[in-house]
Design an enzyme around this catalytic site. Structure first.
Site, mmCIF file in Angstrom:
data_model
loop_
_atom_site.group_PDB
_atom_site.id
_atom_site.type_symbol
_atom_site.label_atom_id
_atom_site.label_comp_id
_atom_site.label_asym_id
_atom_site.label_seq_id
_atom_site.Cartn_x
_atom_site.Cartn_y
_atom_site.Cartn_z
ATOM 1 N N LYS A 22 -14.458 2.475 5.505
ATOM 2 C CA LYS A 22 -13.149 1.976 5.616
ATOM 3 C C LYS A 22 -12.260 2.628 4.777
ATOM 4 O O LYS A 22 -11.062 3.084 5.215
ATOM 5 C CB LYS A 22 -13.153 0.413 5.213
ATOM 6 C CG LYS A 22 -11.727 -0.187 4.882
ATOM 7 C CD LYS A 22 -11.888 -1.795 4.584
ATOM 8 C CE LYS A 22 -12.018 -2.023 3.002
ATOM 9 N NZ LYS A 22 -10.775 -1.579 2.269
ATOM 10 N N ASN A 23 -12.566 2.951 3.576
ATOM 11 C CA ASN A 23 -11.451 3.545 2.420
ATOM 12 C C ASN A 23 -11.377 5.130 3.007
ATOM 13 O O ASN A 23 -10.354 5.607 2.605
ATOM 14 C CB ASN A 23 -12.118 3.340 1.236
ATOM 15 C CG ASN A 23 -11.820 2.221 0.657
ATOM 16 O OD1 ASN A 23 -11.374 1.211 1.385
ATOM 17 N ND2 ASN A 23 -12.262 1.606 -0.306
ATOM 18 N N CYS A 116 -1.528 -8.744 -4.345
ATOM 19 C CA CYS A 116 -2.664 -9.207 -3.566
ATOM 20 C C CYS A 116 -3.948 -10.022 -4.314
ATOM 21 O O CYS A 116 -3.535 -10.132 -5.484
ATOM 22 C CB CYS A 116 -3.461 -7.794 -2.849
ATOM 23 S SG CYS A 116 -4.523 -7.367 -3.787
ATOM 24 N N ARG A 121 -1.780 -4.870 -8.456
ATOM 25 C CA ARG A 121 -1.784 -3.636 -7.835
ATOM 26 C C ARG A 121 -0.490 -2.820 -7.763
ATOM 27 O O ARG A 121 0.027 -2.671 -6.778
ATOM 28 C CB ARG A 121 -2.341 -3.730 -6.332
ATOM 29 C CG ARG A 121 -3.634 -4.329 -6.672
ATOM 30 C CD ARG A 121 -4.722 -4.210 -5.101
ATOM 31 N NE ARG A 121 -5.428 -3.080 -5.029
ATOM 32 C CZ ARG A 121 -6.231 -3.004 -3.954
ATOM 33 N NH1 ARG A 121 -6.755 -3.928 -3.119
ATOM 34 N NH2 ARG A 121 -6.976 -1.835 -4.067
ATOM 35 N N ASP A 305 -15.740 -1.914 -6.362
ATOM 36 C CA ASP A 305 -16.028 -2.687 -5.015
ATOM 37 C C ASP A 305 -17.278 -3.211 -4.865
ATOM 38 O O ASP A 305 -17.681 -4.236 -4.057
ATOM 39 C CB ASP A 305 -15.794 -1.766 -3.745
ATOM 40 C CG ASP A 305 -14.202 -1.319 -3.740
ATOM 41 O OD1 ASP A 305 -13.489 -2.034 -4.242
ATOM 42 O OD2 ASP A 305 -13.763 -0.701 -2.828
ATOM 43 N N ARG A 397 -12.518 -7.949 6.762
ATOM 44 C CA ARG A 397 -11.701 -6.781 6.608
ATOM 45 C C ARG A 397 -12.529 -5.370 6.289
ATOM 46 O O ARG A 397 -12.188 -4.556 6.310
ATOM 47 C CB ARG A 397 -10.958 -6.894 5.177
ATOM 48 C CG ARG A 397 -9.743 -7.907 5.527
ATOM 49 C CD ARG A 397 -8.980 -8.122 4.337
ATOM 50 N NE ARG A 397 -8.042 -6.987 4.267
ATOM 51 C CZ ARG A 397 -6.808 -7.112 3.567
ATOM 52 N NH1 ARG A 397 -6.638 -7.962 3.262
ATOM 53 N NH2 ARG A 397 -6.209 -5.770 3.520
HETATM 54 C C1 UD1 Z 1 -8.738 2.011 -3.722
HETATM 55 C C2 UD1 Z 1 -9.600 1.433 -2.589
HETATM 56 C C3 UD1 Z 1 -10.346 0.016 -3.081
HETATM 57 C C4 UD1 Z 1 -11.083 0.289 -4.409
HETATM 58 C C5 UD1 Z 1 -9.848 1.044 -5.476
HETATM 59 C C6 UD1 Z 1 -10.546 1.704 -6.713
HETATM 60 C C7 UD1 Z 1 -8.704 2.069 -0.387
HETATM 61 C C8 UD1 Z 1 -7.975 1.680 0.604
HETATM 62 N N1 UD1 Z 1 -8.753 0.883 -1.236
HETATM 63 O O1 UD1 Z 1 -7.825 1.166 -3.770
HETATM 64 O O2 UD1 Z 1 -11.202 -0.460 -2.189
HETATM 65 O O3 UD1 Z 1 -11.282 -0.831 -5.124
HETATM 66 O O4 UD1 Z 1 -9.563 2.274 -4.983
HETATM 67 O O5 UD1 Z 1 -11.772 2.330 -6.448
HETATM 68 O O6 UD1 Z 1 -9.269 3.201 -0.544
HETATM 69 N N2 UD1 Z 1 -2.666 1.730 -10.265
HETATM 70 C C9 UD1 Z 1 -1.655 1.742 -10.963
HETATM 71 N N3 UD1 Z 1 -0.700 2.118 -10.511
HETATM 72 C C10 UD1 Z 1 -0.437 2.860 -9.190
HETATM 73 C C11 UD1 Z 1 -1.744 2.767 -8.706
HETATM 74 C C12 UD1 Z 1 -2.500 2.174 -9.229
HETATM 75 O O7 UD1 Z 1 -1.442 1.246 -11.872
HETATM 76 O O8 UD1 Z 1 0.411 3.432 -8.769
HETATM 77 C C13 UD1 Z 1 -3.885 0.944 -10.908
HETATM 78 C C14 UD1 Z 1 -4.365 -0.199 -10.287
HETATM 79 O O9 UD1 Z 1 -3.529 -1.302 -10.453
HETATM 80 C C15 UD1 Z 1 -5.951 -0.408 -10.516
HETATM 81 C C16 UD1 Z 1 -6.182 1.195 -10.737
HETATM 82 O O10 UD1 Z 1 -4.945 1.966 -10.936
HETATM 83 O O11 UD1 Z 1 -6.096 -0.929 -11.743
HETATM 84 C C17 UD1 Z 1 -7.072 1.615 -9.495
HETATM 85 O O12 UD1 Z 1 -6.127 1.826 -8.236
HETATM 86 P P1 UD1 Z 1 -6.495 2.600 -7.095
HETATM 87 O O13 UD1 Z 1 -7.492 3.492 -7.485
HETATM 88 O O14 UD1 Z 1 -4.927 3.088 -6.909
HETATM 89 O O15 UD1 Z 1 -6.995 1.623 -5.947
HETATM 90 P P2 UD1 Z 1 -6.320 1.665 -4.492
HETATM 91 O O16 UD1 Z 1 -6.189 3.034 -3.945
HETATM 92 O O17 UD1 Z 1 -5.421 0.848 -4.245
#
Ligand code: UD1
Length: 417
Positions: A22-23, A116, A121, A305, A397
């Site tokens: 999915k990711n 969410c 996030r 995850d 999902r």
């Molecule tokens: C992706 C995955 C999700 C997985 C996560 C971490 C997808 C669609 N989803 O989510 O399943 O759990 O990686 O492996 O690929 N953060 C910030 N600022 C930002 C972006 C992130 O502070 O602009 C923080 C988030 O709050 C979180 C951490 O960074 O604490 C990790 O987030 P991130 O790696 O960005 O996860 P996603 O890409 O949302």
């Protein structure tokens, strides 16, 4: 409301064909808009999140056709550069389109993603990085208005190796002038798959899988064919299901190379795991052992995850296991439901302690989020009697036809509408 009804106590036995990731498929579908032609993507799982992504593509003007696990995306007549509120609200990871839309149109209008179920996030890292690539971003009426004022590249150091921000930068930068370097990039296998796809399209990207990614801008990208990597989280979830039931399962089309941290934990718990090419076989021990401390980390560390499915599994291990959730602040909502089933788990902030082995009993429970829902399935397989899981939409999902997959391995599971 749709429910999954599971009767625990049957040892799983069988073979599971692991679905595509999915990711990986979500950012790759976003990347299809970077060219003028057709892309053909194989091994696309049938999931609610993929359907939502297809809706976003159609909304932008793409023609999308599905034939079994193959998606054909024709972006020749794409005209829109907006992601409306209702689509953004349904799937926060639509933010991944931001970089791709800007690369294609030089502008984008995207509704602000809300929080969410697993926490706040934020998207500050995405926005800061896009600004470094010459994008001006203003916010009004719940929308972000983005306009690329200068088509520039830059060195971008991420304060945290965010998966989504790394992908957004790759998408935004591959059609710029000059060279963009991402430092402290996320190293997840899904990022490597995105690099492979973009390079096939004609991009010049190096370093995905390491913490430095170098993107040399090109002028044009072309439609290609690509096969999505197997879903490592789904694979590990089914290994947990097998162990929770005390059974044996063989996974085909899995990639153990992406699952090191998870497989090591299962081996420490006493599981026998054999890997051969694209196959992983798991055999249950007589008794599972506790795991000490598991800390969720960016890849190649232990993935956030799989924290909840593994927590459900450790309720069946003798001794205490400690989980430290370092990535998302609100990812312990399954604990309350597992406790209803008889688990002994104490949580304080980001730390949870599981005391095993507990005798679980079937109960009415509610999936709190996608992976928390998977944790309830893992627990239900070990429980006496019937477990009824509500809020199945979350599980849908990320897991394609979970009831079919498990019933082929002997699990008594039914979907009830
Ligand atoms: C992706 C995955 C999700 C997985 C996560 C971490 C997808 C669609 N989803 O989510 O399943 O759990 O990686 O492996 O690929 N953060 C910030 N600022 C930002 C972006 C992130 O502070 O602009 C923080 C988030 O709050 C979180 C951490 O960074 O604490 C990790 O987030 P991130 O790696 O960005 O996860 P996603 O890409 O949302």
């Amino acid at each position: 409301m749709t429910r999954l009804v599971i009767n625990g106590g049957n040892k799983m036995d069988g073979e599971i064909d692991v679905q595509g990731s999915k990711n990986a498929v979500l950012p790759i579908l976003a990347a299809t808009i970077l060219c003028d032609g057709k892309n053909i993507i194989y091994n696309c799982p049938k999931l609610r999140d993929v359907d939502m992504t297809i809706e976003v593509l159609k909304n932008l003007g793409c023609i999308v056709k599905r034939n079994a696990d193959c998606l054909e995306v024709d972006s020749s007549n794409i005209s829109g550069y907006t992601i409306p509120d209702e689509l953004m609200r349904q799937m926060r990871s639509s933010i991944i389109f931001l970089g791709a839309i800007i690369a294609r149109f030089g502008k984008a209008e995207v509704s602000m993603p809300g929080g969410c179920e697993i926490g706040n996030r934020p998207i500050d890292l995405h926005l800061k990085s896009l600004r470094k690539l010459g994008v001006e971003i203003t916010e009004s009426h719940g929308f972000m208005h983005c306009k690329r004022e200068k088509n520039i590249s830059d060195n971008i150091h991420l304060d945290f190796p965010s998966v989504g921000a790394t992908e957004n930068i790759m998408l935004a930068a591959c059609l710029t002038e000059g060279i963009t370097i991402i430092e402290n990039a996320a190293r997840e296998p899904e990022i490597v798959d995105l690099e492979r796809f973009l390079n096939r399209m004609g991009a010049k990207i190096k370093g995905a899988g390491s913490d430095t990614i170098v993107i040399e801008g090109v002028h044009k990208l072309y439609g290609v064919e690509h096969r999505i990597i197997p879903d490592r989280i789904v694979a590990a979830t089914y290994l947990s299901c097998a162990l929770s039931s005390g059974g044996t399962v063989s996974l085909k089309n899995a990639d153990g190379g992406h699952m090191g941290a998870m497989i090591n934990v299962l081996k420490d718990m006493g599981a026998k795991i054999y890997e051969d090419r694209n196959k992983i076989v798991v055999l249950s021990p007589k008794q599972l052992k506790s795991v000490g401390t598991i800390k969720t980390m960016p890849y190649p560390g232990f993935p956030t995850d799989i924290q909840s499915p593994f927590m459900a599994l450790t309720t069946q291990a003798v001794g205490s296991s400690v989980f430290v959730e370092n990535i998302f602040e609100n990812r312990f909502r399954h604990i309350e439901e597992l406790t209803r089933m008889g688990a002994d788990i104490k949580a304080d902030g980001r730390v949870a302690v599981v005391i095993g082995k507990s005798r679980l009993t079937g109960a009415k429970v509610t999936a709190p989020d996608l992976r928390g829902g998977a944790a309830l399935v893992v627990a239900a397989l070990a429980a006496d009697g019937e477990t009824e899981i509500e809020n199945v939409k979350y599980i849908d999902r990320g897991y394609e036809a979970i009831e079919k997959v498990l019933s082929l391995c002997g699990v008594k599971i039914k979907r009830k509408e």
